[in-house]
Structure formats: C-alpha cells, structure tokens
Design a protein around this motif. Structure first.
Motif, short mmCIF file in Angstrom:
data_model
loop_
_atom_site.label_atom_id
_atom_site.label_comp_id
_atom_site.label_asym_id
_atom_site.label_seq_id
_atom_site.Cartn_x
_atom_site.Cartn_y
_atom_site.Cartn_z
N MET A 142 22.44 -18.02 -8.37
CA MET A 142 21.05 -18.48 -8.44
C MET A 142 20.79 -19.33 -9.69
N ILE A 143 21.42 -18.97 -10.78
CA ILE A 143 21.20 -19.69 -12.04
C ILE A 143 22.57 -20.07 -12.62
N LYS A 144 22.65 -21.31 -13.02
CA LYS A 144 23.94 -21.82 -13.52
C LYS A 144 24.14 -21.47 -15.01
N GLY A 145 25.38 -21.45 -15.40
CA GLY A 145 25.72 -21.34 -16.82
C GLY A 145 25.45 -19.98 -17.44
N LYS A 146 25.22 -20.00 -18.76
CA LYS A 146 25.13 -18.74 -19.50
C LYS A 146 23.83 -17.98 -19.30
N ARG A 147 22.87 -18.63 -18.63
CA ARG A 147 21.63 -17.90 -18.32
C ARG A 147 21.80 -17.08 -17.05
N GLY A 148 22.90 -17.30 -16.37
CA GLY A 148 23.19 -16.54 -15.15
C GLY A 148 24.15 -15.41 -15.43
N VAL A 149 24.96 -15.09 -14.45
CA VAL A 149 25.86 -13.94 -14.60
C VAL A 149 27.02 -14.21 -15.56
N LEU A 150 27.21 -15.48 -15.93
CA LEU A 150 28.29 -15.77 -16.88
C LEU A 150 27.87 -15.45 -18.31
N GLY A 151 26.59 -15.20 -18.49
CA GLY A 151 26.07 -14.83 -19.81
C GLY A 151 25.88 -13.32 -19.92
N PRO A 152 25.01 -12.89 -20.82
CA PRO A 152 24.78 -11.44 -21.03
C PRO A 152 24.31 -10.71 -19.76
N ARG A 153 23.68 -11.46 -18.84
CA ARG A 153 23.17 -10.80 -17.62
C ARG A 153 24.31 -10.30 -16.72
N GLY A 154 25.49 -10.79 -17.00
CA GLY A 154 26.66 -10.32 -16.25
C GLY A 154 26.85 -8.82 -16.41
N TRP A 155 26.41 -8.31 -17.57
CA TRP A 155 26.53 -6.86 -17.80
C TRP A 155 25.72 -6.05 -16.78
N LEU A 156 24.63 -6.65 -16.32
CA LEU A 156 23.82 -5.96 -15.30
C LEU A 156 24.63 -5.78 -14.01
N VAL A 157 25.40 -6.82 -13.68
CA VAL A 157 26.24 -6.75 -12.47
C VAL A 157 27.28 -5.64 -12.66
N ILE A 158 27.89 -5.63 -13.84
CA ILE A 158 28.92 -4.62 -14.13
C ILE A 158 28.30 -3.21 -14.08
N ALA A 159 27.07 -3.09 -14.63
CA ALA A 159 26.41 -1.77 -14.62
C ALA A 159 26.16 -1.30 -13.18
N GLY A 160 25.82 -2.24 -12.30
CA GLY A 160 25.56 -1.90 -10.89
C GLY A 160 26.80 -1.37 -10.20
N PHE A 161 27.98 -1.88 -10.60
CA PHE A 161 29.23 -1.36 -10.03
C PHE A 161 29.64 -0.06 -10.73
N ALA A 162 29.31 0.01 -12.02
CA ALA A 162 29.75 1.17 -12.82
C ALA A 162 29.06 2.46 -12.37
N ALA A 163 27.79 2.36 -11.96
CA ALA A 163 27.05 3.58 -11.58
C ALA A 163 27.72 4.30 -10.40
N PRO A 164 27.95 3.62 -9.26
CA PRO A 164 28.63 4.35 -8.17
C PRO A 164 30.05 4.75 -8.54
N ALA A 165 30.72 3.90 -9.34
CA ALA A 165 32.10 4.23 -9.74
C ALA A 165 32.11 5.53 -10.55
N ALA A 166 31.10 5.70 -11.41
CA ALA A 166 31.01 6.92 -12.23
C ALA A 166 30.80 8.15 -11.34
N PHE A 167 29.97 8.02 -10.33
CA PHE A 167 29.73 9.15 -9.43
C PHE A 167 31.02 9.53 -8.68
N ILE A 168 31.74 8.48 -8.24
CA ILE A 168 33.02 8.73 -7.52
C ILE A 168 33.99 9.47 -8.45
#
Lengths: 146, 184
Positions: free
Chosen positions: B153-179
C-alpha cells in the motif's frame, strides 16, 4: 450508493441463511426404519450396528451449542440422548416439546461408578454400587416436526 | 493505471465489501468464545410459582386447564413427559412447565432466540451449509488478498520496509508463540 447496495446485499444474505436453517438435517430421517426407544434400549447391542430410526418428544436440548437433544421414550421415566459432534447438526433450543425422528446407530458408553452416581444424583435417584452404561444415539439424519 | 494504484483501489473496494462479513464473524466469534459465560443464542427466563400439586392427578385435561388458568397462560399443551419420579414436564407452544409435585412448585421456562446474535452464531457455525460455505470460502480468499495487498500500500520506508515491518512480524509472532507455548 455503493455502500447502500452492499449493506442491502448482506441483509439479503442474512435473511437467506435464516430460511436455509430448516427442520431437517442431512436430508431428514428415514421413517421406514422406525423402532421405539424402549425396544432399541432393550436390544441395545443389536442397534449399535443396525441402523434404525427413533421417534420421541424433545425434552431437553443442549443450551450452548445445540449438540445434543434428549428424546422421551414410549416408556415412563425413560429417555435417550441424541448426540452429534459440535457443529455437525445444531438442534435449536426452541425445539423442546416438538417431535424428532433420528436415523442412526446406538453407542454404548460404560460409565465409572463416580460418573454413574453423579448422573443419578442429577436425576434425583439414590446412589448405586455398580457402574451403569450410558446410551447415546448417534444420528446421520434428523427430522424435527411440530 | 499502474499496478500500485490498481492494488490500492482493489484493497479499498474489497475492504468495503468485507465490512459486513468481518462484522458477522468478529461479533459471533466473541459471542461463541464466551458462550459458557453468556448464552448468546437464547435468552432463558424462569419464573417459579407455588401451586398445590401434591396428591393431585396431574395427567388429566381438567388439571391441565386449571393449571394454565392459575398461571394465566393462554396456550395449549402439546406434549407431556416424566423425566424422573419427582418431575413432570408440560410442553406448551411457547414455554415449558416444570412441575415438582412433592414441592408444590411449578417453574415456567421461556426460551427466546436472541435478536441477530442467534443468526450471526448460526452463520459462523455454518448451520446454513452449502451456499454459505462457498460464500465464506470466497470471503476468506478476499481476506488473504487484503492481508497480502496491504504490504504494497505504501512504498519505501514508510511502508513495511521501515519500522512498520515490525507490526507484520508481531502479527506472525503472536500465533507462533501460542503454538510454541501450548505445543500445538
């Protein structure tokens, strides 16, 4: 405009789904195989493999998931629980007092002495010294009639 | 129109379309998760009455008429059942009566499906089967598209390539932690 059309479509889908929740499950019970509950329980072992259809007034229904219903037997103080896996069929609680036909087989589940007496206490019956068995009817198809 | 603009337009329009279905599944999801604390399918009300029952012949039309009059119930009895020796149940069109002769007690139970919640739960549990199942699959595919298209949706460092990428990782980390924690 677009949002209005979408909301209207969703409302139609909800209404349609309501109509689809009918009173027959898996095509409805096969009434040609009718056996009374008292006969089924008196020859329990036979009906664990032989498919039959039982009929009775629905006296209780699982309040939370609708995953079982209790059918009144033709014999006083006797009833049989019709049990399905969660979600396979959902029996409405409002069906109490209606007549149900269920086609399937009987399952005999031995209870421990503790479970037996817990069940008897819930039924206001005195405790016993020997464990009983629980009969569950596992349906493949059900019809509920008014 | 570039692929970037097309992706944003599709994400927006499919997002609008998914609002209804998302609300259906989200609201019923919470309701079903907590069904043991709150019966979201039915509202069950019970009112207890003291009625002289002992030594009466309960299985007669005369008694039934008298009882309905006494309880001010304008209804008909469609079925009767003795679940055990101390309880007699009468099933009316709109309620169930529990009679306890030895206690001279009658409980009037009324079961009302909860408005909308009952229907939403039924849809969530796929009680409608067939067409609804296919529609739900279609919705799931749209959700997959929404999830993946959001990455672009957003190019460059304002998108997932920047700090917001951590939000994506957190979304995967939560179910992974439960597993991991529950050894699923």
């Amino acid at each position: 405009m677009k949002t209005g059309v979408i909301l209207a479509t969703m409302a139609c889908v909800l209404m349609f789904s309501q109509l689809a929740i009918g009173k027959t499950y898996n095509g409805g019970a096969d009434k040609s195989k009718l056996v009374s509950i008292s006969q089924l329980l008196s020859e329990a072992q036979r009906y664990t493999t032989q498919t039959s259809t039982i009929q009775g007034t629905i006296t209780r229904v699982c309040k939370k998931r609708g995953c079982w219903m209790q059918l009144a037997s033709d014999k006083k103080f006797q009833s049989l629980r019709v049990k399905v896996r969660d979600g396979d069929m959902v029996f409405p609680m409002t069906a109490q007092g209606k007549t149900a036909y269920a086609t399937g087989t009987l399952k005999i589940k031995p209870l421990t002495l503790e479970q037996t007496n817990q069940k008897r206490t819930a039924q206001n019956l005195s405790p016993v010294d020997t464990p009983e068995v629980l009969h569950l009817f596992i349906p493949t198809a059900v019809t509920i009639e008014d | 129109m570039s692929w970037f603009q097309l992706n944003r337009s599709l994400h927006r329009d499919i997002g609008y379309f998914c609002i209804g279905m998302t609300l259906v599944f989200a609201i019923s999801g919470i309701a079903l998760n907590h069904i043991h604390q709150f019966n979201s399918n039915y509202q069950v009300s019970r009112i207890t009455h003291s009625v002289q029952l002992e030594n009466l012949d309960l299985e007669t039309p005369y008694f039934e008429n008298q009882l309905l009059q006494k309880l001010a119930l304008d209804d008909t009895i469609k079925a009767r059942f003795w679940p055990d020796q101390t309880t007699y149940k009468l099933f009316l069109q709109t309620s169930t009566l529990y009679l306890y002769p030895s206690q001279n007690k009658v409980i009037v139970e009324q079961v009302e499906p909860r408005f909308l919640l009952r229907q939403l739960n039924a849809l969530h549990l796929n009680e409608a089967r067939a067409a609804w199942m296919w529609f739900s699959d279609f919705y799931a595919i749209l959700l997959i598209y929404l999830a993946l298209s959001s990455l672009f949706m957003i190019k460059g460092k304002r998108g997932v390539l920047g700090p917001r990428g951590w939000l994506v990782i957190a979304g995967f980390a939560a179910p992974a932690a439960f597993i991991y924690v529950y050894s699923l």
